[in-house]
Structure formats: structure tokens, C-alpha cells
Design an enzyme around this catalytic site. Structure first.
Site, short mmCIF file in Angstrom:
data_model
loop_
_atom_site.label_atom_id
_atom_site.label_comp_id
_atom_site.label_asym_id
_atom_site.label_seq_id
_atom_site.Cartn_x
_atom_site.Cartn_y
_atom_site.Cartn_z
N HIS A 36 43.76 37.16 26.89
CA HIS A 36 44.81 37.38 27.89
C HIS A 36 45.66 36.14 28.15
CE1 HIS A 36 46.58 37.64 31.95
NE2 HIS A 36 46.81 38.90 31.60
N LYS A 44 51.99 38.94 24.39
CA LYS A 44 51.98 37.88 25.40
C LYS A 44 53.03 36.82 25.04
CE LYS A 44 49.56 37.45 28.46
NZ LYS A 44 49.66 37.86 29.89
N ASP A 52 40.53 48.34 35.16
CA ASP A 52 39.29 47.68 34.75
C ASP A 52 38.10 48.61 34.86
OD1 ASP A 52 40.96 45.48 34.69
OD2 ASP A 52 40.10 44.51 36.45
N GLU A 97 49.70 44.55 24.27
CA GLU A 97 50.65 43.76 25.05
C GLU A 97 50.97 42.48 24.31
OE1 GLU A 97 51.23 41.24 29.21
OE2 GLU A 97 49.71 42.84 29.15
N ASP A 105 45.74 42.10 25.03
CA ASP A 105 46.83 41.14 24.90
C ASP A 105 46.69 40.35 23.60
OD1 ASP A 105 47.48 41.24 28.06
OD2 ASP A 105 45.32 41.07 27.73
N GLU A 115 43.74 48.84 26.43
CA GLU A 115 44.86 47.90 26.52
C GLU A 115 44.34 46.49 26.33
OE1 GLU A 115 47.33 44.92 28.75
OE2 GLU A 115 45.23 45.48 28.99
N HIS A 153 41.65 48.60 30.77
CA HIS A 153 42.42 47.36 30.85
C HIS A 153 41.60 46.18 30.31
CE1 HIS A 153 44.19 44.04 33.56
NE2 HIS A 153 45.12 44.34 32.68
N ARG A 154 42.04 45.62 29.19
CA ARG A 154 41.31 44.55 28.49
C ARG A 154 39.89 45.01 28.14
NH1 ARG A 154 42.82 39.59 32.65
NH2 ARG A 154 44.79 40.52 33.32
#
Length: 238
Positions: free
Chosen positions: A48, A109, A227, A107, A35, A33, A6-7
Site C-alpha cells: 500500500h 499507487k 477490511d 489500484e 495497491d 482490492e 480491501h487489501r
């Protein structure tokens, strides 16, 4: 089950930076993943928040800065042991990842500011790097997901959700979307069974509230977006 960072490797490195992405790859994550937003001059950048304030040494909206200006911003400012980490572009990420066996969850945003043309710009770059088969597009803005589907109905997409929905597979069928991306706090055995019996993928993400990853793993979800790619690998190896 896929282990998606995640990120990037957010628990140990500055989120949504090339350093975090590279460390996730080194940890043998199955996917990454992140954003995307558009800069003032319409470049696709990876960060993000809509604003720079939380994760960088600058302030203001991402959309009010040119790419050249954003490149001077330190995305590693919160980490005392890191001198400088730039805000990456989608192109820079694709250049790095193009030859690696990694799933990428982009993703969009578009929940606060719906950047004009962002879906087409992201799609064009996916095609340029021939990465369509390794991509999942997701967004909390389901109209933005449908805009991507209108460009190419075969690109894999997921609907981000942060609440309990009744029989969400009916909604996915209606929209023609392959994946459901709920927060882990909204996942139970009934949801997993319903989605799988109807042919949908279930990719779970986590917020800041502590959660037992093993509980989700035991439910047989398709991916865990966390994370902590290192912790997920430990769970999978047990």
C-alpha cells in the site's frame, strides 16, 4: 452488491499479502482490492504505502529496493503469530487468481510517485493472464487512469475520491470512466441515484473511522470495499 476485500482480508491478516488474499477467497469475497508500485528494477509489487516502514520490518521507499531485496522483507512483521509473509508481485497474485471467479481491483499507487510506464506494465500482465474481464483499475491519480484508458479504452476503470463532489457523473462522462470510488463518508442517496441514473457504477471504500456498513448497504451501492469481508457477508445474508 459485490463484497470486495480491501487489501485482502486486512482486518485479520497482514494487508496486501498472499495470505490475506487467500483468506479473502476462503471467506467467499466477490473480489479483492490491492495497491501496486514498481520496484527499483521495474517489477510490479503489491504494497500500500510508498514506504516500507508501516507494514514491514524494513525502512525506506519501495522504489529504492530491487525485487530480490523486497522479497527478503517481512510483510507480516506486525503479527506475532506469523513468522514471515513476503511482499507479493502482481504476477504471483495473477498466478493464484487466474482460474478463480474473483474480481480484482488494482489500484495504481501513482499519487505520490508516478512510476514511469506502470500503466502499460500492469496492462500487459492483465492481457498475459487473460483477466481483462475481471479487472477494475483505480487510482487517486486520475491522469494515471486516463493513461490506462489510452492504452485500452474498454478496460474498466474507477476514479478514487476522498471528498464530496457536486454531480460527479458529469466528471465521469467527461473522462469516459465507468466507476466512481468514493469514501463511504461521502456517499448519500442523492449520489447513488445520480450515478445509477447516468449509468455509472458506485464502489465504496472505507477509511479508519468507524462506520455502519449496513447504512451503505441499504443505499444499493454496487460494491463495498472493506477490511471485513466476513461482516459484509453477514449483512448480505440477513
Amino acid at each position: 452488491m459485490l463484497n470486495i476485500a480491501h487489501r485482502g482480508f486486512k482486518s485479520k491478516y497482514p494487508e496486501n499479502t498472499m495470505l490475506a488474499f487467500k483468506k479473502a477467497v476462503e471467506e467467499n469475497a466477490d473480489g479483492i482490492e490491492f495497491d501496486v508500485h514498481l520496484s527499483k528494477d521495474d517489477e510490479i509489487v503489491i504494497i500500500h504505502d510508498e514506504r516500507l516502514d508501516r507494514t514491514t520490518n524494513a525502512k525506506g521507499r519501495v522504489m529504492d529496493y530491487t525485487l530480490a531485496e523486497l522479497k527478503k522483507v517481512n510483510a507480516g512483521a506486525l503479527y506475532g503469530n506469523i513468522d514471515f509473509e513476503a511482499i507479493p508481485t502482481l504476477r504471483e497474485y495473477f498466478e493464484y487468481i487466474k482460474d478463480k471467479d474473483i474480481i480484482t481491483n488494482v489500484e495504481l499507487k501513482t499519487g505520490v510517485y508516478w512510476y514511469k510506464g506502470i500503466e502499460q506494465k500492469v496492462y500487459d500482465m492483465i492481457k498475459e493472464f487473460d483477466l481483462k474481464d475481471k479487472i477494475i483499475i483505480s487510482s487517486f491519480n486520475h491522469k494515471s487512469v486516463l493513461a490506462m484508458k489510452k492504452i485500452d479504452e474498454k478496460i474498466k476503470c474507477g476514479l478514487l475520491i476522498d471528498s464530496w463532489l457536486e454531480k460527479p457523473w458529469l466528471y465521469l462522462k467527461q473522462l469516459g470512466v465507468e466507476c466512481y470510488h468514493p469514501s463511504a463518508y461521502c456517499v448519500d442517496e442523492e449520489l447513488v441515484t445520480g450515478l445509477h441514473e447516468n449509468g455509472f457504477e458506485l464502489n465504496v471504500w472505507y477509511g479508519t473511522e468507524p462506520f455502519n456498513f449496513s447504512d451503505t448497504y441499504k443505499l444499493n451501492v454496487d460494491a463495498m470495499i472493506t477490511d471485513y469481508p466476513d461482516e459484509i457477508n453477514k449483512i448480505r445474508s440477513m
